[in-house]
Design an enzyme around this catalytic site. Structure first.
Site, PDB file in Angstrom:
ATOM      1  N   TRP A   1      11.889 -16.836 -32.612  1.00 42.65           N
ATOM      2  CA  TRP A   1      10.803 -16.530 -33.577  1.00 42.65           C
ATOM      3  C   TRP A   1      11.079 -15.288 -34.420  1.00 42.65           C
ATOM      4  CZ3 TRP A   1       5.774 -17.747 -35.152  1.00 42.65           C
ATOM      5  CH2 TRP A   1       5.026 -16.704 -35.694  1.00 42.65           C
TER       6      TRP A   1
ATOM      7  N   ASN B   1       8.835 -12.978 -37.553  1.00 40.89           N
ATOM      8  CA  ASN B   1       7.818 -12.863 -38.608  1.00 40.89           C
ATOM      9  C   ASN B   1       8.212 -11.732 -39.544  1.00 40.89           C
ATOM     10  OD1 ASN B   1       6.713 -11.479 -36.186  1.00 40.89           O
ATOM     11  ND2 ASN B   1       4.934 -11.010 -37.400  1.00 40.89           N
ATOM     12  N   ASP B   2       7.358 -10.800 -39.847  1.00 39.12           N
ATOM     13  CA  ASP B   2       7.527  -9.890 -40.988  1.00 39.12           C
ATOM     14  C   ASP B   2       8.936  -9.311 -41.208  1.00 39.12           C
ATOM     15  OD1 ASP B   2       4.893 -10.280 -40.443  1.00 39.12           O
ATOM     16  OD2 ASP B   2       4.340  -8.168 -40.444  1.00 39.12           O
TER      17      ASP B   2
ATOM     18  N   ARG C   1      -2.682  -0.365 -39.404  1.00 43.32           N
ATOM     19  CA  ARG C   1      -1.286  -0.721 -39.102  1.00 43.32           C
ATOM     20  C   ARG C   1      -0.387  -0.798 -40.335  1.00 43.32           C
ATOM     21  NH1 ARG C   1      -4.375  -5.319 -37.974  1.00 43.32           N
ATOM     22  NH2 ARG C   1      -3.994  -7.147 -39.300  1.00 43.32           N
TER      23      ARG C   1
HETATM   24  C1  FRU Z   1       1.630  -9.440 -40.729  1.00 40.68           C
HETATM   25  C2  FRU Z   1       1.272  -8.859 -39.373  1.00 40.68           C
HETATM   26  C3  FRU Z   1       1.227  -7.344 -39.447  1.00 40.68           C
HETATM   27  C4  FRU Z   1       1.542  -6.924 -38.038  1.00 40.68           C
HETATM   28  C5  FRU Z   1       2.493  -8.002 -37.581  1.00 40.68           C
HETATM   29  C6  FRU Z   1       2.325  -8.348 -36.126  1.00 40.68           C
HETATM   30  O1  FRU Z   1       2.241 -10.669 -40.673  1.00 40.68           O
HETATM   31  O2  FRU Z   1       0.039  -9.388 -38.933  1.00 40.68           O
HETATM   32  O3  FRU Z   1       0.003  -6.839 -39.908  1.00 40.68           O
HETATM   33  O4  FRU Z   1       2.130  -5.664 -37.986  1.00 40.68           O
HETATM   34  O5  FRU Z   1       2.250  -9.134 -38.379  1.00 40.68           O
HETATM   35  O6  FRU Z   1       3.279  -9.281 -35.721  1.00 40.68           O
END
Ligand code: FRU
Length: 532
Positions: free
Chosen positions: A58, A60-61, A188
């Site tokens: 996986w 994400n960001d 955050r």
């Molecule tokens: C954005 C988010 C951020 C956070 C991260 C957690 O996609 O929700 O705000 O830091 O992903 O995985």
């Protein structure tokens, strides 16, 4: 016509005939014959050909890359335990010279270094050239969000990690946050930038429907200086702050953020405002947000300086987005078929241009992609007149760039369908309908399990009422195994979507409802596989 060109033309005509025949015989066995016998197995799986993807599990960001020791350090949030159903992310590193292909370097901040031992969230990394924090000149410092385990309710707070090996491995700067939570649910994704005018660091932080601004001399002690708030754009995430020089020579600050305009029919990608930042707070020229991408799937976007020689970092900046959407985040064909969930957009180059009463960001694909070109051909002009049906096949494949000029009447509804099945029933459609352009994935299996996010429409705010009742658009369409990114009118409008098309669905056709649509200057390029 040269011999080579004649051979090319004859083979294009044959391909058109063959594929038109395929269309009239809706039979998958026949459709399979479309696949070039030289197609490598890589082309028959769902690993994108020329997009950055997580090797497995996986992602994400994306995190804003930094330039260290002659390469870009690109970090991203990674969960190597995704298949074991264990949540949490590490800060993972991939290195790149050209921002097209990347080398995996493993975890830079492992989950175990998080204060709760579980999860590092988004933040940003800087190279501390002036040794402001005291870890040494050019120490690489990351300030990231994690859950504060020193408090019973474990709120989001900002923690500092530092590296003295060029950003490959980080150490925790204690268990206490450098910026503790003052009692907010959402607190955050710190984006830290150097403010040269005031000789200090600035942080912009996502705090619900507000962005908070902070300042620091040493990356350790932070003081709040201002806020920026907006209603109707959901909970902000992953904010961004940078300066750019526009095409009229003026210099502006840009405030960007992951935002959700769902309730007002706007995208949930990257919203931005152009304006002034005085070191403490930001004031936009126009209150109304603009979007760097009008599609469904360009989220948690980051922008960064282009360090290429001879480049003016203020006029040219890079950007990348995560091609997913939290509303249907686990529902990816790549996870189901290939064991990974995490695809990023192409890196883009962004420029600021004066437009009307304000300024607008234009996007162009990373020019370094050209070095990965596998085949490139010019196709004959195409036109379709007044029929509702598909009438021409102009190409085939599942990973390519197709660019062209499209000319249509203002009153017409016309466009192109791609990743189309042999029986014509499955396809993705890019259409021009009067004042609007749209990207519609409703005729492919949809990633959105709620079956809502099919079509994104963008209003063409100029160029519409041109002479002779005609409009002309320049289109650059980047199609890969599970994604489409379309740059229209030199990147004034960009739309990026995930598509779950089948690998056999590789046809391209043209349609027009009421009058002639013409495609000229057609070029079709394919690319070498950048990652196995
Ligand atoms: C954005 C988010 C951020 C956070 C991260 C957690 O996609 O929700 O705000 O830091 O992903 O995985």
């Amino acid at each position: 016509m040269s011999h080579m060109n004649m051979v090319k033309h004859i083979s294009i005509i044959l391909a058109v005939l063959l594929l038109s025949l395929t269309i009239s015989h809706p039979d998958l066995a026949v459709a399979k014959q479309n696949i070039d016998p030289n197609t490598s197995t890589a082309e028959l799986n769902y690993r994108p050909t020329y997009h950055f993807t997580v090797p497995s599990e996986w992602m994400n960001d994306p995190q804003r890359p930094v330039y260290v020791n002659g390469h870009y350090n690109f970090y991203y949030l990674y969960n190597g335990d995704y298949s074991k159903n264990i949540i949490g992310t590490s800060y993972h590193l991939a290195q790149s010279n050209d921002l097209v292909s990347f080398q995996d370097k493993g975890d830079a901040i492992p989950k175990a270094l998080a204060p709760d031992g579980k999860s590092i969230w988004s933040g940003s990394t800087v190279v501390d050239e002036r040794n402001t924090a005291g870890f040494g000149k050019n120490a690489v410092v990351s300030i990231v969000t994690a859950l504060d385990a020193t408090k019973p309710d474990r709120p989001q707070a900002q923690f500092l990690y530092y590296s003295i090996d060029g950003g490959e491995h980080f150490k925790a700067y204690g268990q206490q946050p450098v910026l503790a939570n003052p009692g907010k649910t959402d607190f955050r994704d710190p984006k830290v930038v150097w403010d040269p005018e005031n000789n200090r660091w600035v942080m912009v932080l996502a705090e619900g429907n507000q962005l908070g601004f902070y300042q620091s001399k040493n990356l350790v002690h932070w003081e709040k200086t201002g806020t920026f708030s907006k209603d109707n754009l959901g909970v902000f995430e992953c904010p961004d702050l940078f300066q750019m020089k526009a095409d009229d020579g003026s210099i502006h600050w840009i405030l960007g953020t992951g935002a959700n305009g769902k309730s007002i029919g706007e995208p949930n990608t990257y919203a931005y405002w152009v304006g002034n930042f005085d070191g403490k707070t930001f004031r936009p020229i126009n209150e109304k947000e603009q979007w760097l991408d009008q599609g469904w799937d360009w989220y948690a976007g980051v922008t960064w300086e282009n360090y290429s020689k001879d480049n003016d970092p203020l006029t040219n900046r890079y950007a990348i987005g995560w091609m997913n959407n939290w509303d249907y985040v686990t529902n990816t064909v790549t996870w189901e078929k290939e064991g990974f969930n995490g695809t990023d957009s192409l890196v883009r180059v962004i420029n600021l241009k004066k437009e009307g009463t304000g300024y607008h960001l234009y996007s162009a694909p990373n020019p370094n992609l050209e070095a990965y070109t596998k085949t490139e051909k010019t196709l004959p002009n195409q036109s379709v007149n007044g029929t509702k049906e598909k009438t021409r096949v102009i190409g085939t494949g599942v990973s390519y760039e197709l660019s062209f000029n499209l000319q249509t009447k203002n009153t017409n509804h016309a466009g192109i369908r791609f990743r189309q099945s042999a029986d014509g029933t499955r396809f993705v459609e890019l259409g021009f309908d009067g004042k609007e352009i749209y990207l519609d994935r409703s005729s492919t299996p949809n990633p959105d399990q709620y079956l809502k996010r099919f079509e994104r429409t963008t209003v063409l705010n100029d160029q519409w009422a041109t002479k002779n009742d005609q409009q002309v658009h320049h289109v650059q369409l980047f199609v890969d195994k599970t994604t489409v990114e379309v740059f229209i009118d030199n990147g004034k409008y960009v739309m990026s979507d995930v598509i779950n098309s089948e690998l056999n669905d590789d046809l391209i056709t043209l349609f027009s409802d009421a009058s002639t649509v013409k495609l000229t200057n057609l070029r079709l390029s394919t690319f070498n596989q950048i990652q196995d």
